[in-house]
Scaffold this motif. Structure first.
Motif, mmCIF file in Angstrom:
data_model
loop_
_atom_site.group_PDB
_atom_site.id
_atom_site.type_symbol
_atom_site.label_atom_id
_atom_site.label_comp_id
_atom_site.label_asym_id
_atom_site.label_seq_id
_atom_site.Cartn_x
_atom_site.Cartn_y
_atom_site.Cartn_z
ATOM 1 N N GLU A 127 -52.999 -80.230 -22.917
ATOM 2 C CA GLU A 127 -53.806 -80.508 -24.214
ATOM 3 C C GLU A 127 -55.026 -80.753 -23.866
ATOM 4 O OE1 GLU A 127 -51.028 -81.794 -27.834
ATOM 5 O OE2 GLU A 127 -50.867 -83.082 -26.347
ATOM 6 N N ILE A 128 -55.069 -81.770 -22.918
ATOM 7 C CA ILE A 128 -56.524 -82.401 -22.654
ATOM 8 C C ILE A 128 -57.222 -81.196 -21.867
ATOM 9 C CG2 ILE A 128 -57.653 -84.177 -21.159
ATOM 10 C CD1 ILE A 128 -55.349 -86.006 -22.060
ATOM 11 N N GLU A 129 -56.823 -80.814 -20.742
ATOM 12 C CA GLU A 129 -57.424 -79.630 -20.227
ATOM 13 C C GLU A 129 -57.722 -78.410 -20.973
ATOM 14 O OE1 GLU A 129 -56.691 -76.919 -16.163
ATOM 15 O OE2 GLU A 129 -55.105 -78.256 -16.818
ATOM 16 N N GLY A 130 -56.836 -77.759 -21.847
ATOM 17 C CA GLY A 130 -57.180 -77.115 -22.793
ATOM 18 C C GLY A 130 -58.480 -77.167 -23.741
ATOM 19 N N TYR A 131 -58.445 -78.538 -24.210
ATOM 20 C CA TYR A 131 -59.422 -78.808 -25.073
ATOM 21 C C TYR A 131 -60.930 -78.891 -24.158
ATOM 22 C CZ TYR A 131 -63.042 -81.297 -27.950
ATOM 23 O OH TYR A 131 -63.859 -81.469 -28.679
ATOM 24 N N TYR A 132 -60.845 -79.432 -22.929
ATOM 25 C CA TYR A 132 -61.888 -79.323 -21.998
ATOM 26 C C TYR A 132 -62.396 -77.768 -21.626
ATOM 27 C CZ TYR A 132 -64.590 -80.114 -17.440
ATOM 28 O OH TYR A 132 -65.500 -79.868 -16.829
ATOM 29 N N ASN A 133 -61.528 -77.093 -21.358
ATOM 30 C CA ASN A 133 -61.881 -75.747 -20.968
ATOM 31 C C ASN A 133 -62.706 -75.143 -22.337
ATOM 32 O OD1 ASN A 133 -61.094 -75.821 -18.400
ATOM 33 N ND2 ASN A 133 -59.010 -75.193 -19.021
ATOM 34 N N ARG A 134 -62.123 -75.196 -23.533
ATOM 35 C CA ARG A 134 -62.704 -74.633 -24.672
ATOM 36 C C ARG A 134 -64.097 -75.353 -25.019
ATOM 37 N NH1 ARG A 134 -57.458 -75.291 -26.545
ATOM 38 N NH2 ARG A 134 -57.917 -77.271 -27.587
ATOM 39 N N ILE A 256 -61.949 -87.072 -24.214
ATOM 40 C CA ILE A 256 -61.038 -86.348 -24.963
ATOM 41 C C ILE A 256 -60.021 -86.814 -25.715
ATOM 42 C CG2 ILE A 256 -59.853 -84.279 -24.601
ATOM 43 C CD1 ILE A 256 -61.795 -83.528 -22.341
ATOM 44 N N ARG A 257 -59.234 -87.805 -25.234
ATOM 45 C CA ARG A 257 -58.174 -88.394 -25.830
ATOM 46 C C ARG A 257 -58.484 -89.051 -27.224
ATOM 47 N NH1 ARG A 257 -53.460 -89.350 -22.715
ATOM 48 N NH2 ARG A 257 -53.774 -89.161 -20.563
ATOM 49 N N ARG A 258 -59.858 -89.525 -27.142
ATOM 50 C CA ARG A 258 -60.203 -90.214 -28.438
ATOM 51 C C ARG A 258 -60.807 -89.104 -29.531
ATOM 52 N NH1 ARG A 258 -63.180 -93.786 -24.793
ATOM 53 N NH2 ARG A 258 -65.080 -92.449 -25.093
ATOM 54 N N ILE A 259 -61.099 -87.920 -29.036
ATOM 55 C CA ILE A 259 -61.498 -86.903 -29.890
ATOM 56 C C ILE A 259 -60.174 -86.313 -30.406
ATOM 57 C CG2 ILE A 259 -62.353 -84.404 -29.975
ATOM 58 C CD1 ILE A 259 -64.408 -85.383 -27.808
ATOM 59 N N LEU A 260 -59.388 -86.107 -29.539
ATOM 60 C CA LEU A 260 -58.056 -85.530 -29.962
ATOM 61 C C LEU A 260 -57.146 -86.460 -30.921
ATOM 62 C CD1 LEU A 260 -56.618 -83.857 -26.741
ATOM 63 C CD2 LEU A 260 -57.648 -82.710 -28.877
ATOM 64 N N TYR A 261 -57.412 -87.766 -30.596
ATOM 65 C CA TYR A 261 -56.897 -88.714 -31.548
ATOM 66 C C TYR A 261 -57.497 -88.537 -33.066
ATOM 67 C CZ TYR A 261 -55.417 -93.111 -33.781
ATOM 68 O OH TYR A 261 -54.914 -93.924 -34.538
ATOM 69 N N ASN A 262 -58.688 -88.464 -33.022
ATOM 70 C CA ASN A 262 -59.591 -88.562 -34.407
ATOM 71 C C ASN A 262 -59.069 -87.404 -34.882
ATOM 72 O OD1 ASN A 262 -60.611 -90.862 -33.703
ATOM 73 N ND2 ASN A 262 -62.612 -89.935 -32.876
#
Length: 294
Positions: A127-134, A256-262
């Motif tokens: 999930e973290i890597e996917g968000y990073y790549n996008r 990215i963890r903070r972004i996904l949590y928000n």
């Protein structure tokens, strides 16, 4: 500041009354309606000072605490009375602001309840890597960062050539021998091989001047050398990310963890809000007038 004699008498009276009741009966006595002070139509009663005197405090300290409380209460009420007189025409606006603030606090408390009971705080690596790549292009470096290491040793060290050879070794045995030599001879080893560091910070461990760019040192992963009057320095830069390039993922994991949590938090709040709205409409609790289908 000298305490008002009347307030001091009130404080002594209150403490005297509390003393008569005894420490074990103190909480019950605080339910008393005895009036300690009055400002206009507002009264301060004995039960209102229940939190002023902590357990185990007595004597002059207790009197001082009650004196301070009564004095502050009286001053506060006097100021409130004057404010209400001066700004009576603004009372409706103030009441509206207070009500809006109260509603905002309640809604925030409700949303936090949803979040506490509905947000999964765990995120997988994919999930973290996917968000990073996008969103990689949204994260750009504003400075050059590097991975590498530096060893400082005496200029008189006779096995410098062997040390340099071992520093460049890729085998596990060579790496172990290098670390053993550094430890045995008490060389200063600064290791940034497993973490990114700003290039200026890396250079701060070397005999360089701030006015120098030292860009040439970034061009090779080979072991390089610098010297000063007393020491020699071998250093090696394994990886380089330059200003303007995407920030490496490992540096962004907490962000990215903070972004996904928000995002999850917002989604949970929206979902519960929609469910609550639909349920209220279906039950008839909500009725919106003036619509075409009414």
């Amino acid at each position: 500041m000298e305490m008002n004699p009347n307030i001091k008498k009130i404080a002594i009276y209150a403490l005297f009354a509390l003393t008569l009741t005894g420490c074990k009966r103190l909480p019950g006595y605080f339910d008393s309606d005895e009036i300690l002070a009055r400002v206009g139509k507002t009264e301060l009663r004995l039960r209102d000072v229940s939190t002023v005197v902590p357990a185990g405090v007595s004597g002059e300290d207790s009197v001082a605490l009650v004196e301070m409380y009564v004095n502050r209460w009286v001053r506060k009420q006097v100021k409130l009375n004057e404010a209400e007189t001066l700004f009576s025409s603004s009372q409706k606006d103030i009441d509206k602001m207070v009500e809006e603030y109260r509603q905002a606090l309640l809604i925030r408390k409700l949303e936090q309840f949803y979040v506490n009971h509905g947000v999964d705080t765990l995120f997988t690596d994919s999930e973290i890597e996917g968000y990073y790549n996008r969103h990689k292009n949204d994260f750009r470096l504003d400075r050059t960062i590097v991975k590498g290491r530096i060893v400082r040793f005496a200029a008189s060290y006779r096995q410098a050539a062997r040390l340099k050879e071992l520093m460049a070794a890729r085998s596990e045995s060579g790496k172990k021998d290098f670390n053993d030599i550094c430890e045995k001879n008490d060389f200063t080893l600064t290791d940034f091989s497993s973490q990114w560091v700003d290039y200026p910070e890396f250079l701060s461990y070397l005999p360089t001047l701030q006015s120098q760019s030292n860009e040439s040192a970034l061009g090779t992963p080979a072991v390089q050398e610098m010297r000063d009057n007393a020491s020699r320095y071998y250093f090696q830069i394994y990886e380089v990310c330059r200003e303007g390039q995407p920030i490496p993922l490992e540096r962004l994991v907490p962000t990215i963890r903070r972004i996904l949590y928000n995002r999850r938090q917002s989604e949970v709040v929206r979902t519960h809000e929609e469910e609550l709205y639909n349920k209220s409409v279906e039950s008839g609790e909500v009725k919106i007038f003036g619509r075409d289908n009414e």
